[in-house]
Design an enzyme around this catalytic site. Structure first.
Site: not given
Ligand code: NVA
Ligand code: CP
Length: 305
Positions: A100, A130, A262, A222, A290, A127
């Site tokens: 990540r 997800q 998500c 989101d 997930r 992502h």
């Molecule tokens: N768009 C959000 C998704 C989190 C799972 C982010 O990148 O923070």
């Molecule tokens: N939806 C998702 O990826 O959650 P986290 O940021 O908690 O991993």
């Protein structure tokens, strides 16, 4: 070497296969207890995570393997060691890498320089884990995906990009309703439209949430400020006024529509508490899936075949 960096890198058949496998893994978890016996997954995190971290770690354990949590604050990557060296070193120890990161190029670099499968656990651009898990949730709730309408309301961000490609690979009609300055990447939309011909999917963009959700089977949103955009929070709350998914907006969707997010969610911002915690919401099924989907992804990429 196969990776999961972005959904369009997987064919229509590969997406269908992983969806089938995820359903099997969920129905009969014991059958897969040794699927990754003795294997190790390195998990690099530059950003926070609850679901991704825990579901990969538990998933790996349930498949007979081990997962290593590597915060970029603690490993030398955070002190400037190149992605290319990190990839080559980790490849000598582990059987797969999940990462990540902020820059999408970092996950691409891990795949280019490493010699083990790499899984994108979220970048600023995508992502995919997800979105694949979300396909599983939609299939469970609504049956066949082809021909259904999935509307995303909000920021044209990593989540929007991956949902668009997930829809395109499964023949869903994808609509994105975003304020004019927060639309999806134009090149990625163009690629999605090109690929959509294969499955009969369509991709539309609008700045009107009501127009976007008209007839939608799935309404998705989101956060307005993603990880790394915290300083823009105040200006984004202003820019996204009118884009909250509330009960009035859900009324405009299909009568049997479901609501997805998500998570983490900001109730009172991008979604009202009444919708987020209401009867149409499938948010915790999404979180659960997930686990099942990522087990299927890891078996696909790391399993003996
Ligand atoms: N768009 C959000 C998704 C989190 C799972 C982010 O990148 O923070
Ligand atoms: N939806 C998702 O990826 O959650 P986290 O940021 O908690 O991993």
């Amino acid at each position: 070497m196969k990776h999961l960096i972005r959904i369009p890198d997987w064919s229509v058949a590969e997406v269908a296969d992983v969806l089938r496998l995820a359903a099997e893994v969920k129905a009969e978890p014991k059958r897969f207890r040794k699927a990754l016996d003795g294997q190790t997954l390195a998990m690099i995190f530059q950003k926070s995570s609850t679901r991704t971290r825990v579901s990969f770690e538990v998933g790996m354990h349930q498949l007979g393997g081990t997962a290593l949590f590597l915060s970029s604050r603690d490993i030398q990557l955070g002190r400037g060691e190149p992605i290319s060296d990190t990839a080559q070193v980790l490849s000598r120890y582990v059987d797969g890498i999940m990462a990540r990161t902020y820059a999408h190029a970092d996950v691409v670099g891990l795949a280019e320089h490493g010699t083990v499968p790499v899984i994108n656990g979220l970048t600023d651009f995508n992502h995919p884990c997800q979105a694949l898990a979300d396909l599983q949730t939609i299939q469970e709730r609504l049956g066949d995906l082809a021909g259904k309408k999935l509307t995303y309301v909000g920021d044209g961000n990593n989540m929007a990009h991956s949902l668009m490609m997930a829809a395109v690979r499964t023949g869903m009609h994808f609509a994105c309703a975003s304020p004019r300055n927060y639309t999806m990447d134009a090149d990625y939309v163009a690629l999605a439209r090109e690929l959509a011909e294969e499955t009969g999917a369509t991709v539309t963009e609008t700045d009107s949430p009501s127009e976007g959700v008209a007839g939608a089977h799935v309404v998705y949103t989101d956060v307005w400020a993603s990880m790394g955009q915290e300083a823009e929070q105040a200006e984004r709350v202003v820019a996204f006024a009118g884009f909250q998914v509330d009960e009035a907006l859900m009324e405009k969707a299909h009568a049997d529509s479901i609501f997805l997010h998500c998570l983490p969610a900001h109730r009172g911002e991008e979604v009202s508490a009444a919708v987020c915690d209401g009867p149409r919401s499938a948010i915790f099924d999404q979180s659960e899936n997930r686990l099942h989907m990522q087990k299927a992804i890891m078996i696909t990429l790391m399993g003996a075949g």
